[in-house]
Every structure is written in C-alpha cells, then in structure tokens.
Scaffold this motif. Structure first.
Motif, short mmCIF file in Angstrom:
data_model
loop_
_atom_site.label_atom_id
_atom_site.label_comp_id
_atom_site.label_asym_id
_atom_site.label_seq_id
_atom_site.Cartn_x
_atom_site.Cartn_y
_atom_site.Cartn_z
N LEU A 127 41.94 48.64 52.84
CA LEU A 127 40.98 47.49 51.91
C LEU A 127 39.87 46.84 53.04
N LYS A 128 40.29 46.04 54.17
CA LYS A 128 39.25 45.73 55.31
C LYS A 128 39.00 43.98 54.17
N VAL A 129 39.83 43.80 53.91
CA VAL A 129 40.03 42.38 53.61
C VAL A 129 41.02 41.87 53.72
N LEU A 130 41.42 40.11 54.35
CA LEU A 130 41.64 39.31 54.71
C LEU A 130 42.46 37.97 53.32
N PRO A 131 43.66 38.37 53.54
CA PRO A 131 44.26 37.14 53.07
C PRO A 131 43.20 35.82 52.92
N GLY A 132 43.06 35.61 51.42
CA GLY A 132 42.54 34.29 50.78
C GLY A 132 41.76 35.00 50.58
N GLN A 133 41.43 36.65 50.69
CA GLN A 133 39.45 36.36 49.86
C GLN A 133 40.12 36.99 48.89
N THR A 134 39.67 37.20 48.08
CA THR A 134 39.31 37.79 46.37
C THR A 134 39.08 39.51 45.99
N VAL A 135 39.66 39.76 45.37
CA VAL A 135 39.63 41.40 45.61
C VAL A 135 40.25 41.22 43.51
N ARG A 136 39.50 42.68 43.10
CA ARG A 136 39.35 42.81 41.52
C ARG A 136 40.86 43.99 41.60
N VAL A 137 41.45 43.38 41.01
CA VAL A 137 42.67 44.43 40.25
C VAL A 137 42.24 44.46 38.78
N LYS A 138 42.04 46.53 38.26
CA LYS A 138 41.45 47.03 37.39
C LYS A 138 43.01 48.63 37.13
N SER A 139 43.07 48.08 35.98
CA SER A 139 44.11 49.02 35.32
C SER A 139 43.11 50.30 33.93
N ALA A 140 44.55 50.30 33.51
CA ALA A 140 43.44 50.81 32.60
C ALA A 140 44.16 49.87 30.94
N TYR A 141 43.69 48.93 30.55
CA TYR A 141 44.43 47.78 29.89
C TYR A 141 43.20 46.62 30.50
N GLY A 142 42.68 46.52 31.77
CA GLY A 142 41.63 45.93 32.15
C GLY A 142 41.39 45.42 33.45
N GLU A 143 40.97 44.46 33.58
CA GLU A 143 40.66 43.41 35.10
C GLU A 143 41.12 42.80 35.52
N VAL A 144 41.27 41.82 36.27
CA VAL A 144 41.28 40.37 36.94
C VAL A 144 40.58 40.78 38.71
N VAL A 145 39.94 39.13 38.78
CA VAL A 145 40.30 39.10 39.90
C VAL A 145 40.75 38.09 40.49
N VAL A 146 41.38 38.07 41.64
CA VAL A 146 42.20 37.09 42.20
C VAL A 146 42.57 37.55 43.59
N ARG A 147 43.45 36.20 43.97
CA ARG A 147 42.88 36.82 46.19
C ARG A 147 44.05 37.14 45.87
N ALA A 148 43.58 37.94 47.62
CA ALA A 148 45.33 38.07 47.95
C ALA A 148 45.17 37.32 49.36
N VAL A 149 46.69 37.88 49.49
CA VAL A 149 47.57 37.82 50.10
C VAL A 149 48.43 37.99 50.67
N LYS A 150 49.68 38.08 51.69
CA LYS A 150 50.22 38.72 52.39
C LYS A 150 51.35 38.44 51.64
N THR A 151 51.73 39.43 51.73
CA THR A 151 53.38 39.92 50.56
C THR A 151 53.94 39.04 50.98
N THR A 152 55.22 37.84 50.47
CA THR A 152 56.28 37.77 51.30
C THR A 152 57.27 38.79 51.23
N GLN A 153 57.96 39.74 50.80
CA GLN A 153 58.59 40.87 51.07
C GLN A 153 58.17 41.85 51.33
N GLY A 154 59.13 43.19 51.37
CA GLY A 154 58.54 43.81 52.16
C GLY A 154 58.89 44.36 53.89
#
Length: 135
Positions: free
Chosen positions: A46-73
């Motif tokens: 995505l060329k996004v750094l942790p802490g930057q905002t992203v838009r998450v979209k689904s069939a049900y709606g969308e929301v802007v949240v802050r991207a963070v590096k996963t704590t799992q994985g």
C-alpha cells in the motif's frame, strides 16, 4: 491509488477492554480500536507507514482507521480491527439469530487515506446515523 484486497477479522483485545471502560469519545479508545493491524508486506504494498490512515471498505460500509504493524503473524492478506464502532462499520449487521455479528473472514479492500481523520466513537456513530437518515 494503490489498494489491496484482504480478509478482515475482529475480536477483543486487552487494550480494547481497558479503553472501553473509559469514554468512547476519548483518544485512548480511538488509539485502541480505531486501528487496522496489518502485516508489514501489506503495508509495503500500500506504500503506507505505520501510523498513517487507511480506508477499509467492504460490502457493508467503510471506515478510516490508522494502520499499525501487526502484533501477530506474519500473515499477509489478513488484517485485524479490534471490536468496536470502527469494525462495526465494515462487518455484516446480520447475526443469524445468534445476537452476535460475524466478525471473521470479511472481505475488505484497503487503500491509503492520507490527510483523513480517524473519527472518535461518537463522531463515527453520528456520521453513520446521518447517512442512514439521508437514505
């Protein structure tokens, strides 16, 4: 603009549980739940750094949240948003008579959302209510 398709899961976290005891409009709650945990490989796509905002979209709606590096994985292609008003914007409201929405395996598209604000819980619900009233 770059976008990726991934699977979203949601669930409770320790920080979400602590923050929910405060006020849902406080910054602590936004920091605990208005996030999307992502694998480093997906952040790079995505060329996004942790802490930057992203838009998450689904069939049900969308929301802007802050991207963070996963704590799992690592788990590229799988993202996590803690349970709360932000996850609720992109998950199905149908509970199939269980009283609990389906919070696992939701297909979502994520794209960078530079300069967009992560709304607090009250602002998010007001926005959602206004959109429904206009429909």
């Amino acid at each position: 603009m770059t976008a990726i398709e991934v699977n979203l899961i949601s669930g409770r976290t320790f920080m979400q549980g602590v923050a929910i005891e405060g006020h849902k409009h406080d910054e602590e709650y936004v920091k605990a739940c208005g996030i999307c945990e992502m694998d480093v490989a997906d952040l790079k796509k995505l060329k996004v750094l942790p802490g930057q905002t992203v838009r998450v979209k689904s069939a049900y709606g969308e929301v802007v949240v802050r991207a963070v590096k996963t704590t799992q994985g690592p788990h590229p292609g799988l993202v996590f948003i803690p349970m709360g008003p932000w996850a609720n914007q992109v998950t199905s409201p149908n509970t199939y008579s269980t009283g609990m929405p389906h919070f696992k395996g939701v297909k979502v598209t994520i794209e960078p959302a530079p300069n967009e604000k992560v709304l607090n819980g009250i602002e998010l619900l007001q926005k959602t209510t206004l959109l429904k009233e206009k429909a």
